[in-house]
Scaffold this motif. Structure first.
Motif, short mmCIF file in Angstrom:
data_model
loop_
_atom_site.label_atom_id
_atom_site.label_comp_id
_atom_site.label_asym_id
_atom_site.label_seq_id
_atom_site.Cartn_x
_atom_site.Cartn_y
_atom_site.Cartn_z
N MET A 289 17.55 0.79 21.94
CA MET A 289 17.37 1.55 23.17
C MET A 289 16.72 2.90 22.85
O MET A 289 17.19 3.64 21.99
N GLU A 290 15.64 3.20 23.51
CA GLU A 290 14.92 4.44 23.28
C GLU A 290 15.52 5.57 24.11
O GLU A 290 16.03 5.34 25.21
N PRO A 291 15.43 6.81 23.61
CA PRO A 291 15.94 7.94 24.39
C PRO A 291 15.03 8.19 25.60
O PRO A 291 13.86 7.80 25.60
N PRO A 292 15.55 8.86 26.61
CA PRO A 292 14.73 9.15 27.80
C PRO A 292 13.50 9.99 27.43
O PRO A 292 13.54 10.79 26.50
N ALA A 293 12.44 9.79 28.16
CA ALA A 293 11.18 10.49 27.89
C ALA A 293 11.36 12.01 27.93
O ALA A 293 10.79 12.73 27.10
N TRP A 294 12.16 12.52 28.89
CA TRP A 294 12.35 13.97 29.00
C TRP A 294 13.02 14.53 27.74
O TRP A 294 12.71 15.63 27.29
N LEU A 295 13.91 13.77 27.14
CA LEU A 295 14.59 14.21 25.93
C LEU A 295 13.62 14.24 24.75
O LEU A 295 13.63 15.16 23.93
N VAL A 296 12.75 13.25 24.67
CA VAL A 296 11.74 13.21 23.61
C VAL A 296 10.80 14.40 23.75
O VAL A 296 10.48 15.08 22.77
#
Length: 80
Positions: A1-8
């Motif tokens: 599961m990838e982290p949310p785009a805003w967190l990246v």
């Protein structure tokens, strides 16, 4: 599961600020001083002039700190 785009994006922004210490600055500077320093330093651009002038000041850090220490101890005796 990838982290949310805003967190990246947030993590990348913090990383970029930490790694790349170059910043865009908008300053009011005395053009005559810049021109004189540019000529004295043999710099080609105003950016190079300011960067080299800052390098010179930072290179003198030990001397500047020593002057401050002497001043707080009583300073130099005046030559008579």
């Amino acid at each position: 599961m990838e982290p949310p785009a805003w967190l990246v994006r947030q993590a990348r922004s913090r990383y970029d600020r930490f790694v790349n210490m170059t910043r865009h600055k908008h300053l009011k500077l005395d053009q005559t001083k810049i021109d004189r320093a540019k000529k004295l330093l043999g710099a080609k651009t105003e950016q190079e002039t300011i960067d080299r002038a800052l390098d010179l000041v930072l290179g003198e850090e030990r001397i500047l700190k020593a002057h401050r220490r002497v001043r707080t101890v009583g300073g130099f005796d005046e030559a008579r």
